[in-house]
Design a protein around this motif. Structure first.
Motif: not given
Length: 288
Positions: A223-225, A231-236, A243-244
């Motif tokens: 999911e994260f990949s 997007e990871r920062m925003r969504v989660y 996030a990185d």
């Protein structure tokens, strides 16, 4: 008695302040008063340029000046181990704050994590593999039949993976070590420590004390990949410095668990800083 521990990692520094009191039976009771995470990100300097930059040196100094407690223990791990100018930084910190930073070897780092003695309080019907994933290295400690059987540190960390600095050979070494040294007649369970696995655990909404299944870690990894960093920062709702590194961290946990046929990982709220507190307490009690 108030104790403080500072763990200067490759991705972040953690400052843990703990009050130690005694139970009625006379056993020490550790109450966390404060845990502060400072995203120093030393690994991004060191693993690329072999040195800690001037701005980061200033940040280390500010971090060390932050708290006044009676007893303090400060240790640094993979990034400071590799930095060409670590001795200069240690000297300056000592001069300006009076605090001595000890650079832990990979072996000592694994020992400090084991100082938490989590496995000793668990049932003896299982073997346990501690997996501590940091920015610069991963520490593995195997505990079976009431004894510490094996411990090793590998230069496989989240920032090294992001920088493309982990070779297939290093992965193979870790795999071979695990296959050779974690044999057990008892079913095995993993114990995970590190900021990333704690973040995954809190996102999973699992109850405290319940394990995360390997399959769930694989789902999170996929999911994260599938998202970009932004997007990871925003969504989660993750900070950039989480996030990185969360994706390569999951890659490490998944690989270790696959290679040892472990299906579940417990995530107690422990880390190197907690082990440092335990170690510091023992040192202080010897002086009393």
């Amino acid at each position: 008695m108030r104790l403080a521990a500072i763990d200067i990692g490759s991705n972040a520094a953690r400052l843990l302040i703990t009050e130690v009191s005694s139970t009625k039976e006379g056993r020490p009771q550790f109450n966390k008063l404060n845990l502060i995470r400072v995203p120093l990100r030393l690994g991004f300097d060191v693993f690329e340029n072999r040195e800690i930059s001037k701005p980061k040196r200033g940040m280390i100094l500010q971090t060390m000046k932050a708290y006044e407690v009676q007893f303090i223990k400060a240790c640094a791990t993979s990034a400071m181990r590799d930095a060409a100018n670590s001795e200069d930084i240690i000297r300056k910190v000592k001069l300006e704050t009076g605090i001595e930073i000890k650079i832990l070897s990979g072996d000592e780092e694994a020992n400090m994590i084991y100082e938490n003695h989590i496995a000793e309080n668990l049932d003896t019907e299982h073997s346990y593999l501690y997996i501590d994933v940091g920015g610069g290295s991963t520490e593995l400690t195997f505990f079976s039949e009431g004894k510490l059987k094996y411990k090793e540190s590998f230069n496989i960390g989240t920032i090294r993976l992001l920088k493309g600095q982990v070779t297939e050979k290093t992965w193979d070494e870790m795999k071979d070590h695990l296959k050779r040294n974690t044999k057990s007649n008892l079913p095995m369970i993993a114990i995970g420590s590190g900021g990333n696995i704690n973040k995954v655990f809190s996102m999973s909404k699992k109850k405290e004390g319940k394990p995360l299944p390997l399959e769930l870690l694989k789902d999170y990894y996929k999911e994260f990949s599938s998202f970009s960093l932004e997007e990871r920062m925003r969504v989660y709702k993750l900070r950039e410095d989480r996030a990185d590194v969360i994706v390569p961290a999951l890659q490490i946990y998944i690989n270790v668990m696959r290679w040892t046929d472990i299906q579940e990982i417990f995530v107690p709220k422990i880390g190197l800083a907690d082990g440092l507190i335990q170690s510091l307490y023992e040192e202080v009690m010897q002086l009393v």
